[in-house]
Structure formats: structure tokens, C-alpha cells
Design a protein around this motif. Structure first.
Motif, PDB file in Angstrom:
ATOM      1  N   UNK A  55      10.253   9.408   1.674  1.00  0.00           N
ATOM      2  CA  UNK A  55      11.712   9.358   1.657  1.00  0.00           C
ATOM      3  C   UNK A  55      12.267   9.289   3.074  1.00  0.00           C
ATOM      4  N   UNK A  56      13.380   8.579   3.210  1.00  0.00           N
ATOM      5  CA  UNK A  56      14.029   8.472   4.512  1.00  0.00           C
ATOM      6  C   UNK A  56      15.531   8.451   4.330  1.00  0.00           C
ATOM      7  N   UNK A  57      16.229   9.143   5.206  1.00  0.00           N
ATOM      8  CA  UNK A  57      17.677   9.098   5.225  1.00  0.00           C
ATOM      9  C   UNK A  57      18.323   9.853   4.091  1.00  0.00           C
TER      10      UNK A  57
ATOM     11  N   UNK B 252       0.803  -1.222   0.000  1.00  0.00           N
ATOM     12  CA  UNK B 252       0.000   0.000   0.000  1.00  0.00           C
ATOM     13  C   UNK B 252       0.829   1.262   0.000  1.00  0.00           C
ATOM     14  N   UNK B 253       2.016   1.202   0.641  1.00  0.00           N
ATOM     15  CA  UNK B 253       2.891   2.370   0.730  1.00  0.00           C
ATOM     16  C   UNK B 253       4.335   1.944   0.524  1.00  0.00           C
ATOM     17  N   UNK B 254       5.172   2.926   0.196  1.00  0.00           N
ATOM     18  CA  UNK B 254       6.586   2.644  -0.069  1.00  0.00           C
ATOM     19  C   UNK B 254       7.441   3.699   0.622  1.00  0.00           C
ATOM     20  N   UNK B 255       8.483   3.244   1.304  1.00  0.00           N
ATOM     21  CA  UNK B 255       9.496   4.137   1.875  1.00  0.00           C
ATOM     22  C   UNK B 255      10.796   3.900   1.114  1.00  0.00           C
ATOM     23  N   UNK B 256      11.325   4.969   0.528  1.00  0.00           N
ATOM     24  CA  UNK B 256      12.570   4.890  -0.236  1.00  0.00           C
ATOM     25  C   UNK B 256      13.719   5.335   0.664  1.00  0.00           C
ATOM     26  N   UNK B 257      14.635   4.413   0.936  1.00  0.00           N
ATOM     27  CA  UNK B 257      15.786   4.707   1.799  1.00  0.00           C
ATOM     28  C   UNK B 257      17.033   4.126   1.147  1.00  0.00           C
TER      29      UNK B 257
END
Length: 842
Positions: free
Chosen positions: A553-555, A341-346
């Protein structure tokens, strides 16, 4: 002073006709210091269907919004125009405002008179005011035709994807898993941990890096709701928020998960290669564990190094040494697909290759190393057991030089600051002083940026410990015969040349975007900053969101940052993803395509250009739009030759009304620009935020995508006497709607060819790709077009009007013949606005 300009009630307005209220915001002096807001409000008050207009000091403030709500009730307003900042900033604010007053949120239009007017024309108040009037008039023209829209809710899959297993990816995965969601954690390397696993200590606390990272790695590896996929890369992502389809490729490990990491296989392996984790300062075997704390704690065989490559079995030493029988030479690369359902790009960062600066001798002089190599060298688990030595003779250096900003803050490499280098060098200098207090340390720097909590204290500690800081980088490093290094340059604070000999030079290399992140960018149609990092939707208000809904987005994927900020951003990204999944549904914005089945001929042109395969032909050969998959780019609407597709909230009729309103005054002296919402409109916003000044002649119409710009829009502009037209969108390959802008380019070339065939100057129509970070590119394009504008004659403009009026007539005749009627039948042809003479002045 802010005030109001009342308009008498128009008794001639029929029931249900538009009753427009216009609010011109001063934004303090941001707009009011350049634009005569009272004059703009007065101009608005005289426009058709405007029943109330006023200028306010701060329209977005609570009092400003409450005033709008009261006016809606008092004056029975059913359309609202706010002339203020960019709709990318405050459109949601004012939509919520009018919704609270009982109006449908889609009955709002915003005129961007700050980023696109006052901020970019600071020194020409008269023309800025005239431009603001044009922008407001264009907005009112569109507002008259706005219709109430209903949004659609779609279900959200309760699962998340985290791309990248560094400290940010680990933190995001743990937060989401602890919130109750299944998480797919994808890492391309054999182990999670990222760059943080390679460094020795963290600043400013001087904690052991792996000591605080390893427990998080282990927790992520054993968490029941985290599926850890190392040696895995994302090969495709499709879909939309709440319903992303993901395909990953698992590379073969050749060692099963039964591996106990005893290491006996590695001890007998005869093959060696440089160890990537130790930056080549040590070796590893063909079968290896990346580092002692690796997760998963499973060995891996490098088949490019192994003697058994190519299916030929010539060595069985690891097989014989493994009591648990974990070696599997039949292991193969596999693919797996799943939905999230969701995506975190790190996706993290890579380090700058110091060989790109040859004057510093990296790769040629043995005693020139990088800061990352130093981290591995000083680490107790590193190749030297934590001992600082010179690579040439393995002796402890008596003098060490740190060179800052290698690959950062330079037009020749990367212009941005890498954020962590200054403090990392200060930390490293203290580590040397702690173990080898007699070693002389000199830091050559451009600026010391000790901005965080505890950073200045650490800086002062380093100076008190005897570390010398010299302002000014060496011009070059000269290797000497004894292995020492001669550094020559200028101390700019003292205005003195220096010539210093040291035994070891450490290049503080900057950070750059991860090489593997480009595929992710294309899959998710993310925007990039000028430095190549992923761009957030808004740096202040949406600092972890991207322009693709449901992707966060992360990091360091978002830009260079330290561990604390990376972890903070990771938790923020997880929280944002949590909001979407906790609701269980997402609302699709009401800008999707609708098909008029009666007008559809079943030609399939719309299907061919849809980037999301959101259109299909039913059993009656009529186009049908899958609303949940449609993103509202409008490419299908521009491609349809039969006016069978209506783009909700961005209809042909609305855009044509803006064009007609724009051309009411002096169209022969102006430039009409069509800018896509996500990149080029944002790029123009960035030019405004950066106060980049450019000519006042341009007026911008916002479309969701440049693919929405049909031939009809441009032809209408030229038929109405516009001197020049600019189409602007995302760079090819960077389109928010995958490849929709490739159709923009095709239409552009087609229309230029038509102009050439009719003896018109094709340079009157121009195309430019502008990213959200390229405000200067937009500025330069408008300046160049202004120069061209001065050369366009009235005869050329009148010839263009004649050509395109005739084309409009022929097109209309074909439509009437096809429909068997003498009138207009489709929604965007209810009103035909007569042409005006070019050059009409105010």
C-alpha cells in the motif's frame, strides 16, 4: 520472577516421539500482571510428552531466544510451544529461533495468552490463569502432532503493477523503474497527478504544489521502463505473489498519441460542461485537456457530451482544426492482459460530500464552498486566476470563516480524523492574509492537530497574522438576504455563545476512501479498516504490507496522510516490492493441500470449492493440487468426505487434538471458537490490543480460513460435551480467499438443520463475520453467547453428546466399509481419543 520448571527425563519415551518444550512468557506485566505464569508453566510440565517447561520475563528477547536454542540441544527437544503474544506478531521470530537451533521451523506452536487472555481479562486473574492453562494444553496437544515441512520456491516475474497515478503511485513507479523493473502504471483519469495536482500550495513549506509535482509527472511519462496507462481501470486480478495475472480496460480517448496539445480543437468545440478538475467552478469543452500540466499531454473527447455520440457524425469542427489529424472517432474501448510479480495499491482518496451535512447549506448557499474549491479558486491556473471571490457576486470577501472536521470525527459521518485538514486550513488562512491582509479570518475547530515537523510553527504564524481560532463548530449556517452567512454556535473554551456574520464560509472537508478502490479490494482480497481504508498487515512492523503477499500500500489508500507521508510510504512500498523481485523467487508457506490418491474417489467436490482453481482431476480421475497456486485456505479439506486431503500444518488430526484437549475440563461451561487467521483472529487480537474486556469462557482455535472448519470439527466438539461453538470468519465479499467463507455459511446452515432435526438447540452453534478492525464486534458476540450459555441445561448437552457420538460412529462405519478395513488408514485417524463426561472439573 521468571524461572523454570524442570521435568524429569521420561525414560519411557520411544525414539522419535515428541519431546515438547514449553515457554511461558510474562511479557513484563502485559501477561504476568494478570496470568500466573508460574502456575501455567507448572501445568504444562505435567502434560504428556512435555520434557521441559519454564516461564520467562521476555521470551522474544535475545536472551530468551538463546535460552530456547540451548534447551533444544540440552534436552533434545523436537517440538516447541511458546505461550506469549499472538502468532500474528511473533511466530516468524520464534520460527527463525528454532530453525537456527536445527529444528524445522514448522515444529513450533504458539499459545496466544496475551491478546486472547491477559489483555481481555484484566480483572479476573484466576479465570485468566485457568484459560491460559487451557490454551497451553491445546497447543501442546497440537504440537505433539506437528511434522517437519518443506517449503517450495516459485519464480517471480520481474515486473510490477502500480494502481493509481497520484503522487504516491508516481513515486512508487519511479522508484521501481529506477531499480530496473518494468512498471505498469494504471490511472483511471485522463492524466496522472491525483489530488496533489488540484491544490495550490503545500504545507508547511508553502511550495507551489504543481511546481514540484509536474517534473515527477513528466519523468513518469517519459521513463523507458514505465508504461503509463491513463483512462484505464483494472478489471481483474488473479494469481499469487510473483505471478499475478492482470486484466485492464482502456477507455477510448478518441485522440491519438500524435496530439501536440496545441488546443486548437478545443477552441472551436461548441459543447461545454463543468470542468471536473476545477470542481465545477469553470467549464471545459467536449474535447479537452484536464489541466495545463497533464501527463499524457493528449486531449480527450468526452463522448457523452460530443455531438458525434452514438456513431452519428454531425460536427467536424475539431477534425478540421487538427492539422496533425489526431481525431479518431473510430477509437474503441479495449482490454489488455499482462503478468506482474508485485502490486502497489495507490488508489488515493475522494473528498467528503458536504451536502451530507445540510445545516451548513453547501449546495444551497452560493457563498458556502469547500476547501478543495478554495484551492482551485486561489490557484493562479484556476477558474478565477488566483483571485479570492465570493461565488455570488464575484467580490473579494472581507470576512472568511473556515469550519473544520466536515465529514470527519463524527459518528454521523466518519469517525476518523482526516489528518490533513487542520494544517491545510492554516496554510489557506496564511495565503489569504498574504494577498488580502485586511480580510478577517475565523477558524472554527474541534482540535487543532499540528503534529508534524514545522506544523506548530505554521500554526503560530497564522495566529500572529491575526487569524482567530474559536473552539466549537457552528450549530448551523444561516444564509442572509445580502448573501452573507450567519454562524451560530458555542465557544466551548469560553463557555459563551457566538453569533458571527461572514461573507464567505469554507468547509474543510475530510477525506474518504476512493470509490474505485472497492473492486481492487475484491480482486486482491484486502482487509479494510473501520473507516474503509485498506488495512496493513501490521501497523508497526509491516506498515506497507497487506495480508495478501506481494501486494503493498502507498499513500492515502492506506489512510489519510499528507504529501510527505504519502511519498515516504510509496518509496517504502517500492522497496518492499523490490525485495521480492530482486530475489527472483518467493517461498510458498508449507500449509498447502496434499491429496492421498489412494483415498481419492475423483468426486470433484474439492475442485468446486477451491477459490483459486488450484485443483484438477488427472487422467486417473484423481485430484491433483497445483502447489504454487494453493494458498492453504483448507476449504477443500473441509469439503472432502473421504479424508483424502491433508492440509499441511493444519491437519484434521491436529485440530481434533486441540478440541479434545480443550474438552478435558468443564467443556459444558465453555465456548469453543474457530477463528480465521486473517480477519476474525486478527479482530480478536485487536480486541486484546484495545483492552476490550469480554467473558473468560471462550477458547479460540486458529484456522487459516473459516472455510477450513469442517462438520467433523464441530460435531466432535459437541460429542465431547462443549456447550457452544462459534465459527468466525471474514465478512462475505471480504474473504482473504475470495469466496471460501461462502462454504462456511453453507456448512453452518447444514449443521444447524441437523441439530434441529435431532431436537437440539441450534443456537448452541453460532456464526459471526468479524473483520480485523472489529474487535468490538467480537467482544459483543462473546458477551451475547455467554448470556445464552447460562440457559443451556446439562440435559441439552448430554442429548447433544449422544446425537453426535452416534453420528461419529456411523461416519466411521461408512469409512471402514468404503476402505474395506476395520482400522484407520488416513493420517488424521491414527488415534481415537475416548469421549469424556461433560462437566469434568479440575
Amino acid at each position: 520472577m521468571a524461572g523454570e520448571t524442570r521435568v524429569s527425563e521420561n525414560g519411557g519415551l520411544a525414539a522419535g516421539e515428541p519431546r515438547v518444550g514449553v515457554y511461558v512468557c510474562h511479557c513484563g506485566l502485559n501477561i504476568g500482571g494478570t496470568v500466573d505464569c508460574e502456575a501455567v508453566a507448572l501445568h504444562a510440565s505435567k502434560l504428556e510428552n512435555v520434557v521441559y517447561a519454564e516461564h520467562q520475563l521476555y521470551t522474544c528477547s535475545e536472551p530468551g531466544q538463546e535460552k530456547i536454542k540451548r534447551d533444544i540441544a540440552e534436552h533434545n527437544l523436537n517440538r516447541i510451544v511458546v505461550a506469549a503474544c499472538s502468532p500474528r506478531m511473533h511466530e516468524p521470530t520464534f520460527r527463525s529461533c528454532i530453525q537456527a537451533a536445527g529444528l524445522n521451523q514448522y515444529l513450533l506452536e504458539m499459545a496466544n495468552i496475551r491478546e486472547h487472555c491477559s489483555w481481555v481479562h484484566l480483572h479476573d486473574k484466576k479465570e485468566a490463569t485457568e484459560k491460559a492453562k487451557d490454551l497451553v494444553r491445546m497447543s501442546v496437544a497440537r504440537a505433539r502432532l506437528l511434522e517437519a515441512q518443506e517449503e517450495v520456491d516459485i519464480p517471480v516475474i520481474q515486473k510490477a503493477l502500480v494502481i493509481g497515478g497520484g503522487v504516491a503511485g508516481i513515486q512508487a513507479a519511479l522508484d521501481l523503474a529506477d531499480s530496473g523493473y518494468e512498471v505498469m502504471l494504471v490511472e483511471k483519469e485522463p492524466s496522472i497527478g491525483g489530488r496533489m495536482a488540484q491544490i495550490d500550495k503545500t504545507f508547511p513549506t508553502m511550495d507551489c504544489s504543481i511546481c514540484i509535482l509536474a517534473p515527477k509527472m513528466a519523468e513518469a511519462g517519459r521513463h523507458p521502463r514505465i508504461k503509463l496507462m491513463s483512462l484505464t481501470e483494472v478489471t481483474n486480478i488473479s494469481g499469487y505473489v510473483g505471478n499475478f495475472s492482470v486484466t485492464v480496460r482502456h477507455r477510448a480517448r478518441y485522440v491519438t498519441s500524435d496530439c501536440s496539445a496545441c488546443g486548437e480543437c478545443s477552441e472551436v468545440c461548441p459543447q461545454f460542461a463543468p470542468n471536473e478538475f476545477d470542481i465545477g467552478l469553470a467549464t471545459r469543452n467536449a474535447i479537452y485537456l484536464p489541466f495545463a500540466q497533464a501527463v499524457p499531454a493528449t486531449y480527450r473527447i468526452d463522448m457523452d457530451l460530443c455531438l458525434n455520440r452514438g456513431g452519428v457524425r454531425v460536427c467536424e469542427k475539431c477534425v478540421e482544426a487538427c492539422e496533425r489529424k489526431c481525431i479518431d472517432f473510430n477509437d474503441r474501448e479495449t482490454e489488455e492482459s499482462f503478468e506482474v510479480g508485485t502490486i502497489v495499491v495507490a488508489t488515493g482518496v475522494d473528498v467528503f460530500d458536504a451536502r451530507e451535512i445540510p445545516q451548513y447549506q453547501y449546495g444551497r448557499a452560493a457563498n458556502v464552498i469547500t476547501s478543495l474549491e478554495f484551492e482551485r479558486m486561489i490557484n493562479a491556473g484556476g477558474p478565477t486566476g488566483g483571485n479570492l471571490i465570493r461565488p455570488l457576486d464575484h467580490q473579494v470577501p472581507k470576512s472568511v470563516a473556515f469550519l473544520q472536521c466536515i465529514g470527519s470525527r463524527s459518528s454521523k459521518t466518519n469517525p476518523y480524523c482526516s489528518n490533513v485538514c487542520c494544517m491545510n486550513t492554516i496554510k489557506d488562512s496564511l495565503l489569504i492574509k498574504e494577498h488580502w491582509p485586511d480580510t478577517q479570518i475565523t477558524v472554527f475547530y474541534i482540535d487543532i492537530r499540528a503534529f508534524g515537523k514545522g506544523f506548530e510553527d505554521l500554526f503560530q504564524r497564522a495566529k500572529m497574522a491575526g487569524v482567530q481560532f474559536i473552539h466549537g463548530l457552528p450549530g448551523e449556517i444561516i444564509p442572509l438576504k445580502n448573501g452573507n452567512l450567519r454562524l451560530v454556535g458555542e465557544s466551548t473554551l469560553l463557555s459563551k455563545l457566538y453569533d458571527i456574520e461572514v461573507e464567505l464560509a469554507i468547509l474543510s472537508v475530510g477525506l474518504k476512501p476512493s470509490t474505485g478502490s472497492d473492486l481492487v479490494r475484491r480482486f486482491l482480497t484486502l482487509s479494510l479498516t473501520s473507516g474503509g481504508f485498506f488495512m496493513v498487515a501490521h501497523p508497526k512492523l509491516r506498515p506497507v504490507d497487506t495480508s495478501t503477499r506481494g501486494v503493498f500500500l502507498a499513500g492515502c489508500a492506506e489512510g489519510p496522510k499528507d504529501i510527505k507521508d504519502s511519498v515516504t510510504q510509496a518509496s517504502a512500498a517500492a522497496a518492499r516490492a523490490n525485495i521480492i523481485m530482486r530475489r527472483g523467487k518467493v517461498t510458498v508457506e508449507a500449509i498447502t493441500a496434499r491429496v492421498d490418491a489412494g483415498a481419492c474417489t475423483g468426486c470433484g467436490a474439492c475442485i468446486k470449492v477451491c477459490p483459486y482453481q488450484a485443483i484438477y482431476l488427472d487422467e486417473n480421475k484423481k485430484a491433483v493440487v497445483v502447489e504454487a497456486a494453493c494458498t492453504g485456505c483448507g476449504t477443500c479439506g473441509a469439503e472432502c468426505q473421504f479424508s483424502a486431503i491433508t492440509m499441511r500444518h493444519f491437519t484434521d488430526e491436529q485440530i481434533l487434538a486441540q478440541i479434545d484437549a480443550f474438552t478435558e475440563y468443564e467443556s459444558d461451561k465453555k465456548i469453543l471458537a474457530f477463528n480465521c487467521n486473517w480477519c476474525s483472529y486478527a479482530g480478536a487480537d485487536f480486541a486484546g490490543v484495545s483492552r476490550m474486556q469480554y467473558p473468560t469462557e471462550v477458547r479460540i482455535i486458529r484456522t487459516m480460513c473459516s472455510g477450513r472448519v469442517s462438520l467433523r470439527f464441530v460435531e466432535r466438539a459437541f460429542a465431547r460435551g462443549v456447550a457452544m461453538v462459534l465459527i468466525s470468519g471474514c465478512h462475505i465479499g471480504d474473504c482473504h480467499y475470495i469466496d471460501a467463507n461462502t462454504h462456511t455459511e453453507k456448512r453452518f446452515r447444514r449443521l444447524r438443520k441437523i441439530m434441529e432435526q435431532n431436537g437440539l438447540d441450534p443456537e448452541r452453534l453460532q456464526l459471526v463475520w468479524v473483520s480485523a478492525a472489529e474487535g468490538q464486534r467480537f467482544q459483543e458476540k462473546i458477551a451475547a453467547m455467554q448470556s445464552k450459555l447460562k440457559t443451556i441445561s446439562q440435559e441439552e448437552i448430554k442429548r447433544g453428546m449422544k446425537v453426535f457420538v452416534e453420528r461419529e460412529k456411523k461416519t466411521e462405519q461408512r469409512r471402514q466399509k468404503r476402505e474395506g478395513t476395520n482400522g484407520f488408514s488416513t493420517p488424521d485417524r491414527k488415534t481415537k481419543i475416548p469421549l469424556v463426561e461433560a462437566g469434568r472439573s479440575r
